[in-house]
Design a protein around this motif. Structure first.
Motif, mmCIF file in Angstrom:
data_model
loop_
_atom_site.group_PDB
_atom_site.id
_atom_site.type_symbol
_atom_site.label_atom_id
_atom_site.label_comp_id
_atom_site.label_asym_id
_atom_site.label_seq_id
_atom_site.Cartn_x
_atom_site.Cartn_y
_atom_site.Cartn_z
ATOM 1 N N ILE A 88 7.458 18.953 -4.289
ATOM 2 C CA ILE A 88 6.230 18.343 -4.040
ATOM 3 C C ILE A 88 5.770 18.470 -2.762
ATOM 4 N N ALA A 89 6.423 17.416 -1.925
ATOM 5 C CA ALA A 89 6.006 17.276 -0.434
ATOM 6 C C ALA A 89 5.913 18.420 0.158
ATOM 7 N N LEU A 112 -2.491 17.444 -5.273
ATOM 8 C CA LEU A 112 -1.211 17.333 -6.092
ATOM 9 C C LEU A 112 -1.264 17.983 -7.503
ATOM 10 N N GLN A 113 -2.663 17.890 -7.999
ATOM 11 C CA GLN A 113 -2.893 18.689 -9.262
ATOM 12 C C GLN A 113 -2.797 20.059 -9.162
ATOM 13 N N GLU A 114 -3.106 20.594 -7.849
ATOM 14 C CA GLU A 114 -2.733 22.165 -7.961
ATOM 15 C C GLU A 114 -1.551 22.293 -7.684
ATOM 16 N N CYS A 115 -0.587 21.697 -7.058
ATOM 17 C CA CYS A 115 0.781 21.692 -6.819
ATOM 18 C C CYS A 115 1.436 21.603 -8.196
ATOM 19 N N ARG A 143 5.789 11.614 2.401
ATOM 20 C CA ARG A 143 7.513 11.638 2.682
ATOM 21 C C ARG A 143 8.097 11.663 1.509
ATOM 22 N N SER A 144 9.411 12.529 1.434
ATOM 23 C CA SER A 144 10.205 12.550 0.291
ATOM 24 C C SER A 144 11.562 12.475 0.419
ATOM 25 N N GLY A 145 12.329 12.300 -0.441
ATOM 26 C CA GLY A 145 13.835 11.901 -0.233
ATOM 27 C C GLY A 145 14.188 10.287 -0.737
ATOM 28 N N HIS A 146 15.242 9.848 -0.204
ATOM 29 C CA HIS A 146 15.748 8.691 -0.524
ATOM 30 C C HIS A 146 15.071 7.505 0.327
ATOM 31 N N HIS A 147 14.357 7.810 1.391
ATOM 32 C CA HIS A 147 14.051 6.807 2.241
ATOM 33 C C HIS A 147 14.675 5.871 2.779
ATOM 34 N N CYS A 148 16.049 6.345 3.193
ATOM 35 C CA CYS A 148 16.794 5.469 3.742
ATOM 36 C C CYS A 148 17.199 4.394 2.886
ATOM 37 N N ALA A 149 17.210 4.378 1.284
ATOM 38 C CA ALA A 149 17.400 3.230 0.638
ATOM 39 C C ALA A 149 18.165 3.926 -0.704
ATOM 40 N N GLN A 150 19.357 4.597 -0.267
ATOM 41 C CA GLN A 150 20.126 5.155 -1.275
ATOM 42 C C GLN A 150 20.636 4.030 -2.386
ATOM 43 N N PRO A 151 20.964 2.825 -2.199
ATOM 44 C CA PRO A 151 21.242 2.011 -3.193
ATOM 45 C C PRO A 151 20.292 1.738 -4.140
ATOM 46 N N LEU A 152 18.848 1.656 -3.417
ATOM 47 C CA LEU A 152 17.794 1.308 -4.523
ATOM 48 C C LEU A 152 17.399 2.678 -5.178
ATOM 49 N N GLY A 179 0.712 -1.186 -0.003
ATOM 50 C CA GLY A 179 -0.086 0.240 -0.028
ATOM 51 C C GLY A 179 0.792 1.268 0.027
ATOM 52 N N THR A 180 1.969 1.152 -0.715
ATOM 53 C CA THR A 180 2.876 2.289 -0.798
ATOM 54 C C THR A 180 3.066 2.751 -2.367
ATOM 55 N N LEU A 181 3.067 4.167 -2.675
ATOM 56 C CA LEU A 181 3.138 4.644 -3.911
ATOM 57 C C LEU A 181 4.113 5.709 -4.015
ATOM 58 N N SER A 182 5.377 5.138 -4.293
ATOM 59 C CA SER A 182 6.499 6.094 -4.908
ATOM 60 C C SER A 182 6.757 6.637 -6.026
ATOM 61 N N PHE A 183 6.616 7.867 -6.252
ATOM 62 C CA PHE A 183 6.588 8.353 -7.593
ATOM 63 C C PHE A 183 7.347 9.786 -7.634
ATOM 64 N N ASN A 184 7.566 10.413 -8.803
ATOM 65 C CA ASN A 184 7.896 11.592 -9.168
ATOM 66 C C ASN A 184 7.024 12.131 -10.382
ATOM 67 N N TYR A 185 7.259 13.621 -10.161
ATOM 68 C CA TYR A 185 6.720 14.309 -11.342
ATOM 69 C C TYR A 185 7.686 15.073 -12.054
ATOM 70 N N LYS A 186 7.607 14.591 -13.508
ATOM 71 C CA LYS A 186 8.668 15.179 -14.360
ATOM 72 C C LYS A 186 10.111 15.154 -13.750
ATOM 73 N N ASP A 187 10.801 16.415 -13.701
ATOM 74 C CA ASP A 187 12.172 16.436 -13.198
ATOM 75 C C ASP A 187 11.981 17.366 -11.804
ATOM 76 N N GLU A 188 10.689 17.728 -11.443
ATOM 77 C CA GLU A 188 10.555 18.405 -10.084
ATOM 78 C C GLU A 188 11.159 17.789 -8.981
ATOM 79 N N HIS A 189 11.861 18.433 -7.997
ATOM 80 C CA HIS A 189 12.401 17.750 -6.845
ATOM 81 C C HIS A 189 11.261 17.154 -6.011
ATOM 82 N N PRO A 190 11.271 15.965 -5.552
ATOM 83 C CA PRO A 190 10.386 15.536 -4.551
ATOM 84 C C PRO A 190 10.117 16.333 -3.220
ATOM 85 N N TYR A 191 11.232 16.791 -2.693
ATOM 86 C CA TYR A 191 10.981 17.956 -1.554
ATOM 87 C C TYR A 191 10.133 19.093 -1.758
#
Length: 404
Positions: free
Chosen positions: A345-346, A396-399, A357-366, A331-343
């Motif tokens: 968006i959040a 999200l659409q307004e953002c 949540r935004s960032g590397h999620h303590c999963a930098q190798p992934l 039940g987790t959706l990880s996504f990005n919008y174009k080249d916008e920084h996830p920070y």
């Protein structure tokens, strides 16, 4: 069949306003909200029953000890394990470190440890350190470019390298993808491999029967299962627990002490030094009782319905890239919008009361494997409803309109 509005009434944090907007809490992968019963149990302990455990003959101490050990029995029953196979820890991170440290004397330069690129840092770094201490070889299971495992490739990899230890997640904290554990664990068992499963994300959603799962160790965090922070647990087969070296030393975990020598108690006491987080343990038992009172099938069906509804809505937005496996997910959706920084968006979403949540999620190798710097993560739990999804998508659409 599942009254989500009745459920939501049990979680007071969900009723508040954030930035003058109704809170839409989509960060349960980081920590779940707490039901009233858990909050009340914490307050009750400190207001009425506060005493140390295992050490006093007075009434309060005996009451605290009984509640503390009854909580162990409640959680053990939830996972279908023996009481003496459950060690209390500060969280899943400490539980993994406990095992990795305890295996130091059992490994050497001929040993092989296997992890995966999908892991949280907490299931990578302890094994790196174990490999450095022992000279063992640290390898990673093959992962497809889309972040999913090819089960056959994983099985063949295990058969080829014959690992001494396999440490792998039950479900990805960054993507929500569920690991195909059955075949992987079967292959590991054929090689007499010790297996540790990181259940921090999966335990709430999948509620595993650990006897059926048939792993050697399983770790979890209370705060991701409706319970308090600062508490987690380690399941270990009893003989495997007792084969581990001690992790921390001090009071409670000793059998006898002289000025020159110490003997230690058997598990689980062997690994529970010092005064434990008594209030959290007791409150966590109330979280487990809350979960047990719900129909597991209905809860899972609701979570999947909300997840699928959100995924479909998110897919309809031009410029969105979703990294999560939409077919096998907690039940987790990880996504990005174009080249916008996830920070960005959040941060913008927070202005609309949307907590993601935004960032590397303590999963930098992934993240490196996926070729991204990070992502936005919306993680759902059974207390989320369709309105949460609608408000999230509208915000999200307004953002996006503001960014474009």
């Amino acid at each position: 069949m599942f009254d989500v509005e009745k459920i939501r009434a049990d979680f007071p944090a969900l009723a508040q306003l954030i930035n003058e907007q109704p809170l839409v809490y989509l960060d349960s992968a980081a920590t779940t909200q707490k039901p009233l019963s858990v909050i009340a149990a914490t307050e009750q302990f400190y207001a009425r029953n506060n005493a140390n455990v295992h050490r006093g003959r007075h009434t309060l101490s005996e009451q605290a000890t009984h509640a503390y050990e009854q909580a162990r029995a409640t959680v053990a029953d939830f996972f279908n394990i023996a009481i003496n196979e459950l060690v209390w820890t500060k969280g899943a991170t400490e539980a993994i470190n406990l095992v990795a440290n305890g295996l130091t004397e059992q490994l050497n330069s001929n040993s092989v440890i296997i992890i995966s690129p999908l892991e949280h840092h907490a299931n990578i770094v302890p094994w790196q350190q174990l490999a450095k201490r022992t000279g063992a070889t640290l390898l990673a299971l093959p992962l497809q470019q889309d972040g999913r495992f090819n089960t056959q490739q994983c099985v063949e990899f295990i058969q080829q390298h014959k690992p001494n230890v396999l440490a792998i997640t039950h479900a990805s904290n960054a993507l929500g993808n569920i690991t195909p554990l059955e075949a992987i664990l079967h292959a590991a068992k054929q090689q007499n491999t010790l297996t540790l499963i990181d259940g921090a994300q999966a335990a709430l959603h999948l509620q595993p029967d650990l006897q059926q799962l048939d792993c050697d160790f399983y770790v979890f965090s209370a705060h991701k299962m409706l319970g308090p922070t600062g508490l987690g647990g380690l399941y270990g087969r009893y003989e495997q627990l007792n084969s581990l070296s001690v992790y921390q030393t001090g009071g409670e975990m000793i059998e006898s002490v002289t000025l020159t020598e110490t003997t230690f108690r058997q598990a689980p006491a062997k690994f529970e030094s010092g005064t434990p987080n008594i209030a959290a343990v007791i409150a966590f038992a109330h979280a487990i009782e809350y979960l047990k009172a719900l129909d597991t099938t209905n809860v899972y069906a609701h979570e999947q319905a909300i997840f699928n509804y959100a995924a479909k809505k998110l897919q309809s937005i031009d410029g969105i890239t979703i990294y999560s496996d939409l077919k096998s997910n907690i039940g987790t959706l990880s996504f990005n919008y174009k080249d916008e920084h996830p920070y960005d968006i959040a941060t913008l979403l927070d202005g609309f009361g949307i907590a993601v949540r935004s960032g590397h999620h303590c999963a930098q190798p992934l993240m490196q494997h996926l070729g991204i710097n990070g992502s936005v993560r919306a993680s759902f739990a059974f207390y989320n409803n369709h309105q949460d999804v609608d408000l999230f998508i509208a915000a999200l659409q307004e953002c996006i309109a503001l960014l474009d």
